[in-house]
Design a protein around this motif. Structure first.
Motif, PDB file in Angstrom:
ATOM      1  N   TYR A   1      61.696  17.203   8.330  1.00 26.74           N
ATOM      2  CA  TYR A   1      61.740  15.547   8.231  1.00 26.74           C
ATOM      3  C   TYR A   1      60.341  14.990   8.414  1.00 26.74           C
ATOM      4  O   TYR A   1      60.267  13.796   8.365  1.00 26.74           O
ATOM      5  N   TRP A   2      59.503  15.879   8.279  1.00 27.17           N
ATOM      6  CA  TRP A   2      57.868  15.378   7.928  1.00 27.17           C
ATOM      7  C   TRP A   2      57.007  15.679   6.944  1.00 27.17           C
ATOM      8  O   TRP A   2      57.618  16.677   6.497  1.00 27.17           O
ATOM      9  N   MET A   3      56.207  14.962   6.366  1.00 28.13           N
ATOM     10  CA  MET A   3      55.279  15.299   5.694  1.00 28.13           C
ATOM     11  C   MET A   3      53.967  14.537   5.897  1.00 28.13           C
ATOM     12  O   MET A   3      53.932  13.348   6.352  1.00 28.13           O
ATOM     13  N   TRP A   4      52.777  15.445   5.945  1.00 26.83           N
ATOM     14  CA  TRP A   4      51.451  14.968   6.371  1.00 26.83           C
ATOM     15  C   TRP A   4      50.692  15.126   5.296  1.00 26.83           C
ATOM     16  O   TRP A   4      50.760  16.000   4.446  1.00 26.83           O
ATOM     17  N   ARG A   5      49.523  14.070   5.360  1.00 28.74           N
ATOM     18  CA  ARG A   5      48.425  14.213   4.525  1.00 28.74           C
ATOM     19  C   ARG A   5      47.403  14.739   5.488  1.00 28.74           C
ATOM     20  O   ARG A   5      46.910  13.821   6.497  1.00 28.74           O
ATOM     21  N   ILE A   6      46.563  15.616   5.195  1.00 26.60           N
ATOM     22  CA  ILE A   6      45.437  16.204   6.063  1.00 26.60           C
ATOM     23  C   ILE A   6      44.450  16.472   5.374  1.00 26.60           C
ATOM     24  O   ILE A   6      44.157  16.604   4.148  1.00 26.60           O
ATOM     25  N   ASP A   7      43.098  16.125   6.096  1.00 25.57           N
ATOM     26  CA  ASP A   7      41.908  16.594   5.848  1.00 25.57           C
ATOM     27  C   ASP A   7      41.803  17.944   6.318  1.00 25.57           C
ATOM     28  O   ASP A   7      41.309  18.130   7.589  1.00 25.57           O
ATOM     29  N   TRP A   8      41.581  19.056   5.438  1.00 17.98           N
ATOM     30  CA  TRP A   8      41.863  20.411   5.826  1.00 17.98           C
ATOM     31  C   TRP A   8      40.271  20.822   6.303  1.00 17.98           C
ATOM     32  O   TRP A   8      40.068  21.761   7.145  1.00 17.98           O
ATOM     33  N   SER A   9      39.029  19.851   5.863  1.00 17.42           N
ATOM     34  CA  SER A   9      37.736  20.229   6.214  1.00 17.42           C
ATOM     35  C   SER A   9      37.513  20.026   7.792  1.00 17.42           C
ATOM     36  O   SER A   9      36.636  20.688   8.380  1.00 17.42           O
ATOM     37  N   ASN A  10      38.268  19.117   8.438  1.00 19.40           N
ATOM     38  CA  ASN A  10      38.073  18.928   9.938  1.00 19.40           C
ATOM     39  C   ASN A  10      39.393  18.965  10.651  1.00 19.40           C
ATOM     40  O   ASN A  10      39.374  18.795  11.877  1.00 19.40           O
TER      41      ASN A  10
ATOM     42  N   LEU B   1      45.716  12.564   8.489  1.00 21.65           N
ATOM     43  CA  LEU B   1      45.375  11.101   7.915  1.00 21.65           C
ATOM     44  C   LEU B   1      46.558  10.259   7.821  1.00 21.65           C
ATOM     45  O   LEU B   1      46.327   9.051   7.960  1.00 21.65           O
ATOM     46  N   ALA B   2      47.617  10.716   7.445  1.00 18.26           N
ATOM     47  CA  ALA B   2      48.853   9.883   7.430  1.00 18.26           C
ATOM     48  C   ALA B   2      50.052  10.772   7.357  1.00 18.26           C
ATOM     49  O   ALA B   2      50.069  12.017   7.051  1.00 18.26           O
ATOM     50  N   THR B   3      51.010  10.210   7.966  1.00 16.03           N
ATOM     51  CA  THR B   3      52.448  10.800   8.082  1.00 16.03           C
ATOM     52  C   THR B   3      53.475  10.087   7.521  1.00 16.03           C
ATOM     53  O   THR B   3      53.729   8.838   7.847  1.00 16.03           O
ATOM     54  N   THR B   4      54.733  10.501   7.128  1.00 15.27           N
ATOM     55  CA  THR B   4      55.978   9.979   7.148  1.00 15.27           C
ATOM     56  C   THR B   4      56.984  11.029   7.655  1.00 15.27           C
ATOM     57  O   THR B   4      56.855  12.010   7.570  1.00 15.27           O
ATOM     58  N   GLU B   5      58.310  10.040   7.581  1.00 14.79           N
ATOM     59  CA  GLU B   5      59.282  11.053   7.848  1.00 14.79           C
ATOM     60  C   GLU B   5      60.377  10.781   6.683  1.00 14.79           C
ATOM     61  O   GLU B   5      60.359   9.888   5.888  1.00 14.79           O
ATOM     62  N   ALA B   6      61.271  11.676   6.662  1.00 18.49           N
ATOM     63  CA  ALA B   6      62.375  11.675   5.525  1.00 18.49           C
ATOM     64  C   ALA B   6      63.166  10.208   5.927  1.00 18.49           C
ATOM     65  O   ALA B   6      63.348   9.933   6.914  1.00 18.49           O
ATOM     66  N   ALA B   7      63.660   9.827   4.634  1.00 14.76           N
ATOM     67  CA  ALA B   7      64.543   8.459   4.696  1.00 14.76           C
ATOM     68  C   ALA B   7      65.530   8.876   5.407  1.00 14.76           C
ATOM     69  O   ALA B   7      66.107  10.054   5.673  1.00 14.76           O
ATOM     70  N   PRO B   8      66.226   7.855   5.849  1.00 17.57           N
ATOM     71  CA  PRO B   8      67.657   8.074   6.493  1.00 17.57           C
ATOM     72  C   PRO B   8      68.756   8.759   5.681  1.00 17.57           C
ATOM     73  O   PRO B   8      68.722   8.611   4.315  1.00 17.57           O
ATOM     74  N   ASP B   9      69.393   9.993   6.269  1.00 20.33           N
ATOM     75  CA  ASP B   9      70.354  10.568   5.403  1.00 20.33           C
ATOM     76  C   ASP B   9      69.601  11.456   4.384  1.00 20.33           C
ATOM     77  O   ASP B   9      70.417  11.763   3.380  1.00 20.33           O
ATOM     78  N   ARG B  10      68.329  11.641   4.568  1.00 21.93           N
ATOM     79  CA  ARG B  10      67.748  12.743   3.776  1.00 21.93           C
ATOM     80  C   ARG B  10      66.886  13.780   4.510  1.00 21.93           C
ATOM     81  O   ARG B  10      66.547  13.572   5.659  1.00 21.93           O
ATOM     82  N   HIS B  11      66.747  14.945   4.194  1.00 22.05           N
ATOM     83  CA  HIS B  11      65.678  15.754   4.687  1.00 22.05           C
ATOM     84  C   HIS B  11      64.787  16.517   3.627  1.00 22.05           C
ATOM     85  O   HIS B  11      65.346  16.535   2.367  1.00 22.05           O
ATOM     86  N   PHE B  12      63.717  17.080   3.868  1.00 21.26           N
ATOM     87  CA  PHE B  12      62.931  17.643   2.889  1.00 21.26           C
ATOM     88  C   PHE B  12      63.152  18.978   2.717  1.00 21.26           C
ATOM     89  O   PHE B  12      63.692  19.578   3.781  1.00 21.26           O
TER      90      PHE B  12
END
Length: 350
Positions: A78-87, A91-102
């Motif tokens: 249910y989650w997707m993240w944008r990450i700065d892998w250097s540190n 940086l940002a996160t979202t969850e799957a839309a209602p009635d959806r999963h990744f």
């Protein structure tokens, strides 16, 4: 873990960043991976940073021109993240839309502004391609994947033709990773026209128990598909194929070594060769792009794969990352983190 169990900790700001144990003096080039240790799941970069995740991560999408990537939750996630892998910062996160999963994978549109993900419609079980803003992770729209259980996706012609591996297996969050349709699986490789999402072609194998999951493309344009075999009647899948190849508009099976467990965890291409990790067979298998078996390379519980210009890097569930020479098949351990379990995928920093 069900959706309601972790939405309270989905915000990445609430999870701590940490450092791995000391890296060896001569580490390989920076690699990126989801993993787990005694404290639970995490994302790690081989520069020594790590970041705790609410559930297991899976596919990674490095973003060009910076030190950022998109990390997808393992299916059903249910989650997707944008990450700065250097540190190790999220940086940002979202969850799957209602009635959806990744389903665990994403690609970037050529313009760099849109992320495409594989998803499931919980009410119908149909596969979807979700579209998101790459910076804010705001959901923009969705298309059909023209199949069930879409897993990995890969550009054949950037911005114009997208390949999607529909695994063919129905799963729902309330039953976790339980496979609900093994007696009527519908695996396929589909080619979609972009940006319309129109179906251009569908390719299937005669044996519908071979779930088509992960994708890689060789230098000569052949598409390799790692297979995870199922057994609706309980028959052992020990000798099941591990690789299918879409070549000259035909989907065929590569040579199938016996006794490797039927589970291709990950795939990578180097030149005109494909490499697949046979997790249950303790082997990395190498094929030429026409499906001829080249060799088997022994490694306990192999997991993720990544390629450099002249070699392949492979992780395993025992904390090892090793280098494979594609010409000789020799394997050299690059680093070891005992107690760290690498997940199915590796990615390389851009």
């Amino acid at each position: 873990m069900l959706r309601r169990d972790f939405l309270g900790v989905i915000a990445c700001a609430s999870l701590a960043s940490s450092r791995l144990s000391a890296a060896p003096t001569s580490p390989p080039p920076v690699l990126l991976a989801a993993a787990a240790d005694a404290q639970g799941p995490l994302f790690t970069a081989m520069n020594g940073t790590s970041l705790r995740t609410p559930t297991r991560g899976h596919g990674m999408l490095p973003l060009p021109g910076n030190r950022e990537l998109i990390l997808m939750a393992r299916r059903p996630g249910y989650w997707m993240w944008r990450i700065d892998w250097s540190n190790g910062q999220c940086l940002a996160t979202t969850e799957a839309a209602p009635d959806r999963h990744f389903f665990g994978h994403a690609v970037l549109a050529p313009d760099g502004r849109t992320i495409l993900t594989t998803e499931n419609d919980l009410s119908t079980g149909r596969g979807l391609i979700g579209l998101y803003d790459s910076q804010t992770l705001q959901r923009l729209s969705e298309w059909s994947s023209h199949g069930i259980g879409p897993h990995e996706l890969l550009w054949l012609i950037p911005g114009k033709v997208l390949a999607v591996a529909n695994g063919g297996i129905l799963t729902l969050p309330e039953t976790g990773r339980l496979k609900l349709n093994l007696d009527r699986m519908e695996p396929s490789i589909v080619l979609l026209e972009m940006p319309s999402g129109r179906l251009l072609a569908e390719h299937v194998l005669p044996d519908r128990t071979l779930s088509l999951r992960h994708l890689a493309r060789s230098a000569d344009g052949s598409l390799g598909i790692a297979i995870q075999a199922e057994s609706p009647d309980g028959t052992p899948v020990t000798d099941a194929p591990l690789l299918a190849i879409l070549r000259e508009n035909r989907l065929t099976l590569a040579d199938a070594p016996a006794g490797l467990g039927g589970y291709g965890a990950s795939i990578a291409a180097l030149g005109d060769d494909f490499f697949v990790t046979a997790l249950q067979g303790d082997t990395v298998v190498q094929w030429s792009s026409d499906g001829r078996l080249v060799r088997e390379i022994g490694l306990r519980r192999p997991a993720g794969l990544a390629t450099r210009s002249d070699h392949v890097l492979v992780s395993n569930e025992l904390g090892t990352i090793a280098r494979i020479d594609p010409d000789s098949g020799t394997l050299k351990v690059e680093l070891e983190h005992p107690g760290l379990r690498w997940d199915n995928h590796l990615a390389t920093a851009s």
